[in-house]
Design a protein around this motif. Structure first.
Motif, PDB file in Angstrom:
ATOM      1  N   ARG A 190      11.732  -9.578 -28.834  1.00 31.53           N
ATOM      2  CA  ARG A 190      12.815  -9.292 -27.896  1.00 31.53           C
ATOM      3  C   ARG A 190      12.650 -10.088 -26.598  1.00 31.53           C
ATOM      4  O   ARG A 190      13.642 -10.572 -26.027  1.00 31.53           O
ATOM      5  CB  ARG A 190      12.877  -7.793 -27.596  1.00 31.53           C
ATOM      6  CG  ARG A 190      14.049  -7.390 -26.709  1.00 31.53           C
ATOM      7  CD  ARG A 190      15.376  -7.783 -27.307  1.00 31.53           C
ATOM      8  NE  ARG A 190      16.496  -7.299 -26.498  1.00 31.53           N
ATOM      9  CZ  ARG A 190      17.748  -7.712 -26.636  1.00 31.53           C
ATOM     10  NH1 ARG A 190      18.048  -8.619 -27.568  1.00 31.53           N
ATOM     11  NH2 ARG A 190      18.711  -7.215 -25.870  1.00 31.53           N
ATOM     12  N   LEU A 191      11.436 -10.269 -26.139  1.00 29.03           N
ATOM     13  CA  LEU A 191      11.195 -11.035 -24.922  1.00 29.03           C
ATOM     14  C   LEU A 191      11.573 -12.503 -25.120  1.00 29.03           C
ATOM     15  O   LEU A 191      12.113 -13.140 -24.205  1.00 29.03           O
ATOM     16  CB  LEU A 191       9.737 -10.900 -24.486  1.00 29.03           C
ATOM     17  CG  LEU A 191       9.324  -9.487 -24.043  1.00 29.03           C
ATOM     18  CD1 LEU A 191       7.837  -9.441 -23.762  1.00 29.03           C
ATOM     19  CD2 LEU A 191      10.120  -9.028 -22.829  1.00 29.03           C
ATOM     20  N   PHE A 192      11.313 -13.047 -26.299  1.00 24.08           N
ATOM     21  CA  PHE A 192      11.746 -14.412 -26.591  1.00 24.08           C
ATOM     22  C   PHE A 192      13.274 -14.499 -26.593  1.00 24.08           C
ATOM     23  O   PHE A 192      13.840 -15.509 -26.163  1.00 24.08           O
ATOM     24  CB  PHE A 192      11.181 -14.887 -27.928  1.00 24.08           C
ATOM     25  CG  PHE A 192       9.847 -15.572 -27.822  1.00 24.08           C
ATOM     26  CD1 PHE A 192       9.762 -16.897 -27.439  1.00 24.08           C
ATOM     27  CD2 PHE A 192       8.681 -14.887 -28.104  1.00 24.08           C
ATOM     28  CE1 PHE A 192       8.527 -17.549 -27.328  1.00 24.08           C
ATOM     29  CE2 PHE A 192       7.443 -15.517 -28.010  1.00 24.08           C
ATOM     30  CZ  PHE A 192       7.365 -16.854 -27.619  1.00 24.08           C
ATOM     31  N   GLN A 193      13.947 -13.458 -27.076  1.00 22.53           N
ATOM     32  CA  GLN A 193      15.406 -13.437 -27.039  1.00 22.53           C
ATOM     33  C   GLN A 193      15.904 -13.461 -25.600  1.00 22.53           C
ATOM     34  O   GLN A 193      16.873 -14.169 -25.267  1.00 22.53           O
ATOM     35  CB  GLN A 193      15.927 -12.206 -27.773  1.00 22.53           C
ATOM     36  CG  GLN A 193      15.689 -12.253 -29.278  1.00 22.53           C
ATOM     37  CD  GLN A 193      16.035 -10.943 -29.975  1.00 22.53           C
ATOM     38  OE1 GLN A 193      16.246  -9.914 -29.324  1.00 22.53           O
ATOM     39  NE2 GLN A 193      16.082 -10.962 -31.292  1.00 22.53           N
ATOM     40  N   HIS A 194      15.256 -12.695 -24.732  1.00 23.21           N
ATOM     41  CA  HIS A 194      15.615 -12.712 -23.314  1.00 23.21           C
ATOM     42  C   HIS A 194      15.382 -14.095 -22.712  1.00 23.21           C
ATOM     43  O   HIS A 194      16.154 -14.557 -21.854  1.00 23.21           O
ATOM     44  CB  HIS A 194      14.800 -11.667 -22.548  1.00 23.21           C
ATOM     45  CG  HIS A 194      15.395 -10.301 -22.559  1.00 23.21           C
ATOM     46  ND1 HIS A 194      16.455  -9.942 -21.766  1.00 23.21           N
ATOM     47  CD2 HIS A 194      15.067  -9.183 -23.266  1.00 23.21           C
ATOM     48  CE1 HIS A 194      16.768  -8.675 -21.971  1.00 23.21           C
ATOM     49  NE2 HIS A 194      15.940  -8.186 -22.885  1.00 23.21           N
TER      50      HIS A 194
END
Length: 205
Positions: A190-194
């Protein structure tokens, strides 16, 4: 979701702690101490930890029961994320830890990143506020909120600490074994998506 025994134990402990905080009647105090002992026994039974250790842990919590706050910093460079290797379990995590009294959440993130990795950063966005018990982490005796900040790299060089033994940036398809009590694979994803989509709103439970 966390097992029901953990949810029940945390609620029983909170009731006992609040009762011990506000009760004046000695008989009520004894009842809340008994309730706290039962909560500790449940947790010790299902977690294979000594009852006396859990009871002592609970006894250290005073005042009105509220969630603890764990703050993590997400730092990216060349589409890779900064991770540190914990000395405690030999696994990797985002730099971070408990929020300290007197520091704002963003200050905690910046401080933890520096202390655990050697990099100076600037907190630029709150990416997520999670209820730890709803995120697939291993059971923990305390009820915890987890805050993830995007931190912009300013300067510095990799420098392990008393808590960390290695510091490295990892690509999304090369994430090492994670310290699951601190961060999960889904959270890293999810952090990579952000990172790829900076206009995403803050996640929250």
């Amino acid at each position: 979701m966390e097992p029901k025994w953990l949810e029940w134990t945390q609620k029983l402990q909170a009731i006992a702690q609040n009762g011990l905080t506000f009760s004046k009647d000695p008989f009520d105090i004894e009842r809340y101490k008994a309730l706290q002992a039962i909560a500790a026994e449940i947790m010790a039974t299902y977690s294979n930890v000594e009852h006396s250790f859990i009871l002592d842990l609970f006894a250290q919590e005073v005042g009105y029961a509220t969630p603890k706050v764990d703050v993590r910093g997400a730092v990216f460079r060349d589409n890779k994320i900064l991770l540190v290797k914990e000395r405690e379990d030999g696994c990797w995590t985002l730099p971070g830890g408990w929020a300290d009294v007197g520091d704002s959440p963003s200050e905690v993130a910046v401080k933890e990143v520096y202390e655990e990795s050697g990099y100076q950063t600037r907190a630029v966005k709150l990416l997520a506020v999670y209820d730890r018990d709803r995120q697939g982490h291993p059971p923990h005796p305390h009820y915890i909120y987890k805050l993830f900040f995007l931190c912009e790299l300013v300067s510095g060089s990799p420098s392990p600490s008393i808590e960390t033994e290695e510091v490295e940036f990892f690509a999304e398809d090369a994430i090492p074994k994670l310290s699951l009590g601190r961060v999960t694979p889904a959270q890293i994803t999810r952090l990579f998506q952000h990172h790829r989509l900076p206009d995403l709103p803050t996640d929250f439970d």
